[in-house]
Design a protein around this motif. Structure first.
Motif, short mmCIF file in Angstrom:
data_model
loop_
_atom_site.label_atom_id
_atom_site.label_comp_id
_atom_site.label_asym_id
_atom_site.label_seq_id
_atom_site.Cartn_x
_atom_site.Cartn_y
_atom_site.Cartn_z
N TRP A 193 0.83 -1.20 0.00
CA TRP A 193 0.00 0.00 0.00
C TRP A 193 0.87 1.25 0.00
O TRP A 193 1.87 1.33 0.71
N GLN A 194 0.47 2.21 -0.78
CA GLN A 194 1.17 3.48 -0.85
C GLN A 194 0.18 4.62 -0.65
O GLN A 194 -1.01 4.50 -0.99
N THR A 195 0.66 5.71 -0.08
CA THR A 195 -0.19 6.88 0.06
C THR A 195 -0.64 7.34 -1.33
O THR A 195 0.19 7.43 -2.25
N PRO A 196 -1.93 7.58 -1.52
CA PRO A 196 -2.39 8.06 -2.83
C PRO A 196 -1.59 9.27 -3.27
O PRO A 196 -1.23 10.14 -2.47
N SER A 197 -1.30 9.33 -4.56
CA SER A 197 -0.41 10.37 -5.08
C SER A 197 -0.96 11.78 -4.87
O SER A 197 -0.19 12.74 -4.80
N ASN A 198 -2.27 11.89 -4.74
CA ASN A 198 -2.87 13.22 -4.57
C ASN A 198 -3.14 13.56 -3.11
O ASN A 198 -3.87 14.50 -2.80
N VAL A 199 -2.58 12.78 -2.18
CA VAL A 199 -2.79 12.99 -0.76
C VAL A 199 -1.45 13.25 -0.07
O VAL A 199 -0.50 12.48 -0.25
N GLN A 200 -1.38 14.30 0.70
CA GLN A 200 -0.20 14.58 1.51
C GLN A 200 -0.61 14.45 2.98
O GLN A 200 -1.33 15.30 3.50
N LEU A 201 -0.17 13.38 3.62
CA LEU A 201 -0.58 13.10 4.99
C LEU A 201 0.23 13.93 5.98
O LEU A 201 1.46 13.98 5.91
N ALA A 202 -0.48 14.55 6.91
CA ALA A 202 0.17 15.37 7.93
C ALA A 202 0.85 14.49 8.97
O ALA A 202 0.41 13.35 9.22
N PRO A 203 1.95 14.97 9.58
CA PRO A 203 2.57 14.20 10.66
C PRO A 203 1.54 13.89 11.74
O PRO A 203 0.70 14.72 12.10
N GLY A 204 1.61 12.68 12.29
CA GLY A 204 0.67 12.26 13.32
C GLY A 204 -0.54 11.53 12.78
O GLY A 204 -1.36 11.03 13.56
N THR A 205 -0.68 11.45 11.46
CA THR A 205 -1.82 10.73 10.89
C THR A 205 -1.67 9.23 11.14
O THR A 205 -0.62 8.64 10.85
N LEU A 206 -2.71 8.62 11.70
CA LEU A 206 -2.73 7.17 11.88
C LEU A 206 -3.22 6.52 10.59
O LEU A 206 -4.20 6.97 9.99
N VAL A 207 -2.54 5.46 10.19
CA VAL A 207 -2.94 4.72 8.99
C VAL A 207 -3.05 3.25 9.37
O VAL A 207 -2.08 2.65 9.86
N PHE A 208 -4.21 2.66 9.17
CA PHE A 208 -4.42 1.25 9.51
C PHE A 208 -5.56 0.70 8.67
O PHE A 208 -6.38 1.43 8.12
N LYS A 209 -5.59 -0.62 8.55
CA LYS A 209 -6.61 -1.30 7.78
C LYS A 209 -7.58 -2.01 8.71
O LYS A 209 -7.17 -2.73 9.61
N THR A 210 -8.86 -1.79 8.48
CA THR A 210 -9.88 -2.40 9.33
C THR A 210 -11.20 -2.43 8.57
O THR A 210 -11.28 -1.99 7.42
N LEU A 211 -12.25 -2.95 9.21
CA LEU A 211 -13.57 -2.94 8.60
C LEU A 211 -14.26 -1.61 8.90
O LEU A 211 -14.26 -1.14 10.03
N VAL A 212 -14.84 -1.03 7.86
CA VAL A 212 -15.52 0.26 7.95
C VAL A 212 -16.92 0.11 7.41
O VAL A 212 -17.14 -0.52 6.37
N ALA A 213 -17.90 0.69 8.12
CA ALA A 213 -19.30 0.64 7.68
C ALA A 213 -19.94 2.00 7.84
O ALA A 213 -19.58 2.77 8.74
N SER A 214 -20.86 2.32 6.96
CA SER A 214 -21.63 3.55 7.06
C SER A 214 -22.94 3.23 7.78
O SER A 214 -23.73 2.40 7.32
N LEU A 215 -23.15 3.89 8.93
CA LEU A 215 -24.30 3.60 9.77
C LEU A 215 -25.00 4.90 10.16
O LEU A 215 -24.42 5.99 10.06
N LEU A 216 -26.22 4.78 10.64
CA LEU A 216 -27.04 5.91 10.99
C LEU A 216 -26.90 6.23 12.48
O LEU A 216 -26.95 5.33 13.31
N VAL A 217 -26.73 7.51 12.80
CA VAL A 217 -26.72 7.91 14.20
C VAL A 217 -27.97 8.73 14.48
O VAL A 217 -28.35 9.61 13.71
N THR A 218 -28.62 8.39 15.61
CA THR A 218 -29.86 9.06 15.99
C THR A 218 -29.80 9.38 17.47
O THR A 218 -29.49 8.49 18.29
#
Length: 615
Positions: free
Chosen positions: A476-501
């Protein structure tokens, strides 16, 4: 025999000078507190501790005693010659902890040491008493009266406009306070212009109440240190917390009396508690100790190889984050001496503070350290700075508590059942992230030394479900159009879009600045599957992205998490999830809040394995 603490404080105490009338010795009876402190008494306390307590108060078990760890750039004020001198090996010195006060533009900072006046101040007489504020001149006077010659004061011993000099000296502050023969705490005012109460005439008015009853004098006990400092400006300042925690001997000038604390004893002006042999009988002052280091007592070797320190660390974060900083940019530095000491004490990341802690967060226990919540009754705002280009930027990352100007708390899963309920600290039962990365100051992606936690309990109703942790793709490489700021956490996990009420019914679901929200999914009629604490301004009925970080320690059964027909209650493991707000269109996000979802429901939502870039 192990000491026990008294649960009650006597409403009256017999004065020691009258104790003989009842056939008693003076010990553990009252003492008259004058308008000025008895300097001979202070010398007696210090000498008694040095003579009888030995290494326990002079050489903390976690200190590298075989190595002098003050840097070559470290300086001390010679109060005889009034000059800055090198902190040579094994030199005796006193350290000062005090409140700077207002240091905004235009404030009086002429007394600071700078690159420009440093050379002059190294010459005898180079530090003029005429420009020093009262707290510092009193500390110099006290040092002389105690028979010492050297004093460490941050504003004088560090070149305040030299970033390199500040970095080196701030990086060694754990050693500065630990190696001091004594730290003097000026807790009587709101700035560096406040006197040390009781050192000079007119700087303290005795608040001791003494009455005579049938020929015997009795006094109302003065507040112990914790109570005496509770409402002081000193007790609210960020920098003073680690100074207190790291000083083996502490002389506290409180508004009502002077109190001496060391790693074994507590002595105060209004109570005769010091014994000739240095023993420390149980008495009321011990119930109010403020300066006991979280690892003052040496644990067994096998405990030092465990995570026994984590609970104390979480408590320290809560205590520190509740304090205020004059300069918000100091949020990490003002906690770094304490984290440095913890790293060295327990050998975290090989004893390297820079690898063991980042932004005040314990890297080795990152999954637990990230479980902080804002205090519900206090507004949480990002610490920000305006750059030279006029743009507002966050000082520190959103996933770190130092990234927010707000007190924080660590609570277990019960907080999502009874909002703001308190309770035990959270625990991670299993790590659900394969590899954690962080962007360093040079823009490189580095692997963090995060301790992996295996599942320690088994859910009998688990069945054949098996959580598959998404593996990190090493290509994995940082996308070419993204410049990550120092302190950015990068990790792989499961992500879901859910509703908050926002939760509307039930006791204690809404606070002044934060409220309890339900996490819901319409997929497969799952309904409400979890809860999360979010700011009140968070719109209800909004989709948010959630990233899983870890599994809770035990199983749960919660009536608030029912499916749509309200006939079933979810039970089993909870997963910790971070709600994220996108910051740009390139996939970088910020933390919005922390919540939990039931694992059995999570399996049925449309979660995808993604690389999270959390700034």
């Amino acid at each position: 025999m192990e000491k026990t603490h008294m649960a009650l404080v006597p409403e009256l105490q017999l004065m020691g000078d009258d104790a003989h009338q009842l056939g008693r010795s003076q010990e553990l009876h009252g003492r008259v507190v004058r308008d000025m402190v008895d300097l001979e008494l202070l010398r007696r306390w210090i000498g008694l501790c040095e003579r009888t307590h030995g290494a326990e108060c002079a050489e903390p078990w976690w200190a590298p005693t075989e190595k002098w760890d003050l840097p070559s750039a470290a300086r001390l004020l010679d109060v005889s010659d009034m000059a800055l001198v090198p902190a040579r090996r094994n030199i005796r010195y006193i350290a000062l902890s005090y409140v700077w006060g207002n240091v905004a533009e235009g404030a009086n900072t002429a007394y600071w040491t700078t690159k420009e006046n440093l050379t002059q101040r190294k010459a005898p007489g180079g530090v003029s008493l005429d420009i020093l504020p009262t707290t510092i001149t009193d500390a110099i006077l006290l040092t002389r009266l105690l028979g010492e010659r050297h004093l460490w004061i941050d504003a004088l011993c560090i070149a305040q406009n030299d970033p390199a000099d500040k970095a080196v000296n701030i990086g060694a502050m754990d050693a500065v306070y630990r190696r001091a023969v004594l730290t003097v705490f000026s807790a009587g005012g709101s700035s560096a212009h406040a006197p040390l109460p009781g050192l000079r005439p007119g700087t303290r008015v005795s608040s001791q109440h003494i009455a005579e009853v049938q020929g015997l004098r009795f006094a109302v006990p003065l507040p112990a240190s914790r109570e005496a400092l509770a409402r002081t400006t000193w007790n609210s300042r960020g920098w003073t917390y680690q100074e207190l925690m790291l000083s083996p001997r502490r002389l506290l000038f409180t508004p009502s009396q002077v109190i001496f604390e060391c790693n074994k004893c507590v002595w105060g002006e209004d109570l005769v508690a010091e014994l000739p042999d240095g023993e420390c009988p149980t008495h009321r002052l011990e119930t109010g100790v403020v300066g006991r280091l979280m690892f003052a007592q040496k644990p067994a070797q096998w405990l030092r190889n465990t995570d026994i320190w984590v609970g104390d660390y979480l408590h320290s974060v809560e205590s520190y984050a509740a304090r205020r900083l004059t300069n918000e940019g100091d949020a990490v530095d003002a906690f770094s001496a304490l984290t440095s000491a913890v790293a060295k004490a327990y050998g975290l990341a090989g004893g390297d503070p820079g690898r063991a802690f980042r932004y005040g967060m314990a890297v080795t226990e990152l999954e637990t350290a990230m479980l902080w919540q804002p205090v519900v009754g206090v507004r949480a705002e990002r610490r920000e700075v305006v750059g030279r280009d006029g743009e507002v930027r966050a000082m520190f990352p959103s996933w770190a508590f130092t990234g927010w100007r707000s007190p924080v708390r660590y609570e277990g899963e019960d907080q999502f059942v009874v909002f703001g309920s308190g309770g035990s600290s959270p625990r991670i039962g299993e790590s659900l992230v394969d590899v954690w990365h962080m962007v360093d100051d040079g823009g490189r992606l580095n692997i963090l030394d995060v301790r992996k936690v295996d599942r320690v309990v088994v859910d009998p109703a688990w069945g054949k479900l098996s959580y598959m942790i998404p593996k990190w793709d090493k290509s994995w490489q940082t996308p070419s159009n993204v410049q990550l700021a120092p302190g950015t956490l990068v990790f792989k996990t499961l992500v879901a879009s859910l509703l908050v009420t926002e939760v509307q019914d039930g006791p204690g679901v809404t606070g002044e600045h934060h409220s309890l929200f339900s996490i819901a999914s319409d997929e497969h009629d799952l309904g409400i599957i979890g809860r999360i604490i979010l700011p009140n301004h968070q719109p209800s009925h909004q989709q948010m992205d959630f990233a899983v970080t870890g599994r809770s320690y035990g199983t749960h059964n919660a009536t608030w998490a029912t499916n749509v027909d309200a006939s079933t209650t979810y039970a089993g493991f909870l997963l910790y999830v971070i709600a994220m707000h996108p910051t740009d269109s390139m996939g970088v996000s910020e933390r919005a809040g922390l919540g939990v979802v039931f694992e059995k429901a999570w399996y049925r939502v449309n979660a995808e394995a993604k690389v999270v870039m959390l700034r």
